[in-house]
Design an enzyme around this catalytic site. Sequence first.
Site, short mmCIF file in Angstrom:
data_model
loop_
_atom_site.label_atom_id
_atom_site.label_comp_id
_atom_site.label_asym_id
_atom_site.label_seq_id
_atom_site.Cartn_x
_atom_site.Cartn_y
_atom_site.Cartn_z
N HIS A 30 0.83 -1.21 0.00
CA HIS A 30 0.00 0.00 0.00
C HIS A 30 0.86 1.26 0.00
O HIS A 30 0.59 2.20 -0.73
CB HIS A 30 -0.97 -0.01 1.19
CG HIS A 30 -2.17 -0.86 0.94
ND1 HIS A 30 -2.15 -2.23 1.03
CD2 HIS A 30 -3.43 -0.54 0.54
CE1 HIS A 30 -3.34 -2.70 0.72
NE2 HIS A 30 -4.14 -1.70 0.42
N LYS A 36 -9.79 -6.91 8.17
CA LYS A 36 -10.49 -7.03 9.45
C LYS A 36 -10.39 -5.72 10.23
O LYS A 36 -9.45 -4.93 10.02
CB LYS A 36 -9.94 -8.18 10.28
CG LYS A 36 -8.59 -7.93 10.91
CD LYS A 36 -8.24 -9.05 11.87
CE LYS A 36 -6.81 -8.96 12.35
NZ LYS A 36 -6.64 -8.05 13.49
#
Lengths: 292, 190
Positions: B35, B102
């Site tokens: 990322h 999550k």
Amino acid sequence: MNTWQDSLIELIRRTSAEIPDDVQRAILAALEREKKGTIAESAMKIIEHNIALAKQKSQPICQDTGSVLFYVDSPAGFDQISFTEAARNAVKLATQKGYLRQNSVDSLTGKNDGTNLGPGAPTIHFHQHKEAAVSVRLMLKGGGCENVGAQYSLPDETIKADRDMAGCRKAILDAVLQAQGKGCGPGVLGVCIGGDRATGYEFSKIQFLRTLDDRNPNPELDKLEQDILNTANELGIGPMGFGGKTTLLGVKICAANRVPASFFVSISYMCWAYRRHGARLDATGKIMDWLY
Amino acid sequence: MNISTPLTEEVVRQLKVGDAVEITGVVVTGRDAVHKYLAKGGELPPGVSLTGSIIYHCGPVVFKDEAGNWKVTAAGPTTSIREEPYQGDIIKKFGVRAVIGKGGMGDRTLAACQEAGAVYLHAIGGAAQVLAEHITKVRNVYFLEKFGSPEAIWELDVVKFPAVVTMDAHGNSLHKEVLAHSQAELAKRV
């Protein structure tokens, strides 16, 4: 030292793949409690299935096999240097066998050499005891739950917490609120009231060596443990933060003396994938029995 | 609800917070290193496209079997909020339609989901074995040397991979709802 090494590999395998009985019982009770047909219930079902599958396949319950933390109680004269060498070899071999993920990164270079060995990896805490056997407890603590741990310095104006038990309660419950589902709840709290910053966190983690169904021998701490557990489970955060009845599976609290100027409340969070086992080993390193 | 890749905006816009989905198709893993790299202008490896894709926040345990094939042995989600500084831009820039992770993500990602037509899918944290059973094949791996195994881009075939929509393409977030509710409940008890 091969017997030591083999025993420690088995301890690592068991810890990575098999949830201790006390935790499994708490998870089953939580599954029963959740309302049928909710996403909280389906999360608990997947968790229960995952526990069974990991044990059956002898593979990691969670892919984050965590920080590798050994707690060793040994008689006087025990050779800590040889033990450390055996433990390091065991970690390296357990990684090759897939019981541990290649999980240790050089903090300066960002390199992961795949061995799980380096400064502080693994961490071994040695203590002496009067028995002849060596007790080795192992905790594999994942990063997701470690990241939601918190340390409060009282008084804390933002949560209106004074330097008293009510203030400690506010700090602990605030940590639960901040964690939401991010630490892979339903989780377990290990708390230390007092101490310096480092020992506070260290003692909070040692609380995870207790079994979930034990009771605190100190009545005041026992009362606080039950209160936090019940209150947290009324907040509706639930498994994975999906909403639901079980936010925590347990709360374990200890106290350490502090200097007059400091009042820390240190809170460690353990995910539902609570990986902790232990064994008693004889002088040759052979496993005599399991501790959990 | 069954969904398959590549995802279209139409399908994604139909999903609502609380929907349980089962994903079949291809997912690509990407976590902290990937990322940061993509958000800072790094290029995707040749042959990789993220248009209509699903990014999985996951650092799997992966092995080469005796025949030399990769096999995923444990693969649950990692905590997503660490990608909050980057995720929205990556969704918009690369045409990502879903993110699996999550713990949920923040306002910037939620806004990007609404604007670009994407969803956040919550998998069960820690359920590495159950989720690995839904991964049928490793198609490719990229940046293995550069970022190390957990941080590499693993391109995976999945079948009926279970997850729950917790942030939809209409500005709704289960995480915001649960936080607000639990905050109010706590205020009554301290």
